[in-house]
Scaffold this motif. Structure first.
Motif: not given
Length: 533
Positions: A144-147, A155-156, A165, A167, A182-183, A185-186
């Motif tokens: 769903s997300s990463f940073e 990553a989540t 969820e 991590t 999504m990678v 695009d993110a």
């Protein structure tokens, strides 16, 4: 209280064939990885139908080539390209291609291209990946997300069934999550190219009766031509009862799937329509393949017409190219420039392959219609310009990683003229796939590659300095003396250094004065700037 993040070396988003191939390669190197896929793992639609010769070489490396080869297609079915007005209509042209049984072993490789549609191929590769220690394959799991944080990618992940969820911290993240992933695009990476080439339709259906309704026999492609031109192709999926009809470009109002099937068959045939999918045939390549610790591969990095079978082909090549570089960096012997070489080597190949795919599609889709030309004229046009038109094995193994910051091109350094483009096979040179040859013990020389670097010695001269340089840097290097004049003549050099992905890093008739410098370049410890001087 929040749980501490779990830890892995590589997180892979997307468990299609490219993500699975990357996990298979990382597993060979003993690199822990987590492979997540938002879907349930069932492959219901055969998007691709053939595994290329080069991809079959990788299947051989993973020990699944026999399973892929024998999964579904009869080795006795011919692989013809047939151009016709309809299945029950008239045949306009044919390019006869022998069956696998009649073809025998190819000269270029220990393997040949194999008809194994994705509904069969992916499960075979997934079973292999599941059996690798250190590799976790998780379906129904969404990235769903990463940073990037603290020298890692945080990553989540979300379990799509329970909503739970978690991590995960990974040294690297690779987005193999496809065109709508999504990678990319993110990361804000753009796509460049022609964009939409055509609006196509795939109709996947079951009809045991279809082979007996016409007199054209078994073929791999049946391409239909009517007053409008060449408008579709029919592909047998299992060689028995499953088929896929692709409408090249749905211009104007959409038609019912049944109408397309009747048009293709030349009348009604009993059938069960399994799925209908409308999709955009595209021509585009990502402007970058990497941002920090995050990479993209496969359809996330490029989108092309499936004409010529280059989509999965280049995605799996990317997975193999990237895997050994990630493994080297994680093991401590890969230099800072090694990961940069992934984009430098692979993006030019993608640009060439995507352009080739668009050209191949247009060559077929632009066959003149019978409203304008006679059947004889259309047949002659096909015979002269498109007879068996396809992207050949030579192009699929002739891709060239030059210029590359980690390959030593002695010929260019000596002032030789520039070589042909990136898909032109030819004499041995750094950056090319090391050529296949049969060893005296029955193995292919390609079977030596894949665990580390391999030094092929066709002369009985010790390689002490090379071996010592590799050992002092922790670089795995296998010393392979081959006392076979036939293979030495084929390679055309006394010494050849082959990378873990099977590509030539260096060759020569004598060892370099500075063996350490050569090893440093091959492991990416020489910057791209200094490598050009």
């Amino acid at each position: 209280m929040a749980q501490a993040p779990s830890r892995t070396s590589v997180l892979i988003a997307g468990a299609g064939p490219v993500g699975l191939a990357l996990a298979a390669e990382l597993g060979r190197f003993g690199v822990p990885c987590v492979l997540v896929e938002k879907r349930d793992g069932a492959v219901r639609v055969p998007k691709m139908s053939q595994v290329s010769l080069r991809n079959m070489e990788f299947c051989r490396r993973w020990g699944i080539a026999d399973a892929v080869r024998n999964a579904v297609w009869s080795e006795n079915h011919p692989l013809d390209f047939v151009y016709l007005t309809s299945l029950r209509g008239r045949e306009l042209a044919r390019h006869a291609v022998p069956s696998y049984a009649a073809r025998g072993r190819p000269d270029l490789s220990p393997e040949g291209a194999c008809h194994c549609p994705q509904i069969y191929f992916d499960p075979i590769l997934a079973r292999h990946v599941r059996g690798l220690p250190g590799v976790a394959l998780r379906y129904d799991t969404v990235l769903s997300s990463f940073e990037e944080i603290d020298g890692a990618v945080r990553a989540t992940l979300v379990d799509s069934r329970s909503g739970r969820e978690e991590t995960v911290d990974a040294d690297f993240l690779v987005g193999c999550d496809g065109t709508a992933g999504m990678v990319r695009d993110a990361l804000g990476i753009a796509l460049a190219g022609e964009g939409i080439v055509a609006d196509s339709v795939n109709i996947f259906f079951r009809s045991p009766e279809l082979p007996s309704c016409h007199d054209k026999g078994w073929a791999r492609f049946y391409r239909s031509i009517d007053a409008t031109g060449c408008w579709s192709e029919l592909i047998p999926i299992d060689g028995r009862e499953l088929w896929r009809l692709t409408v090249f470009d749905e211009k104007g109002p959409a038609c019912a799937a049944a109408d397309y099937l009747d048009r293709m068959a030349g009348g009604n045939v009993p059938r069960e329509i399994i799925s209908v999918s409308r999709w955009e045939r595209r021509d585009c390549v990502a402007t970058s393949y990497r941002h920090g610790r995050v990479f993209i591969a496969g359809d996330a990095a490029h989108q092309c017409s499936p004409t010529g079978g280059l989509g999965m082909h280049m995605g799996v090549e990317e997975a193999v190219n990237l895997a050994w570089k990630l493994a080297a960096v994680l093991a401590g012997w890969g230099g800072e420039g090694l990961l940069d070489s992934y984009e430098t080597e692979r993006r030019p190949v993608a640009l060439a392959y995507v352009a080739m795919s668009t050209t191949a599609f247009r060559a077929i889709a632009e066959i003149p219609g019978l409203a304008r030309e006679s059947e004889a004229a259309v047949g002659a046009y096909i015979g002269a310009r498109l007879r068996g038109f396809s992207v050949g094995d030579e192009a699929k193994i002739g891709y060239d990683y030059q210029p590359s910051p980690i390959c030593t091109d002695a010929a260019r350094a000596e002032g030789a003229p520039p070589r042909p483009g990136p898909l032109r096979p030819g004499p041995l040179r750094p950056g090319l796939r090391a050529p296949h040859a049969w060893l005296a013990d029955g193995r292919s020389i390609l079977d030596l590659f894949g665990r580390g670097f391999v030094l092929l010695r066709f002369a009985d001269e010790p390689a002490s300095a090379m071996l010592a340089a590799a050992r002092s840097r922790g670089v795995p290097l296998i010393d392979a003396f081959i006392a076979e004049d036939r293979i030495a003549s084929q390679y055309g050099a006394r010494f050849v250094l082959v990378r873990p992905d099977g590509h030539v890093a260096w060759f020569g008739d004598s060892f370099p004065a500075d063996a350490g410098a050569l090893v440093d370049r091959a492991r990416g410890a020489v910057s791209a700037l200094s490598a050009r001087h």
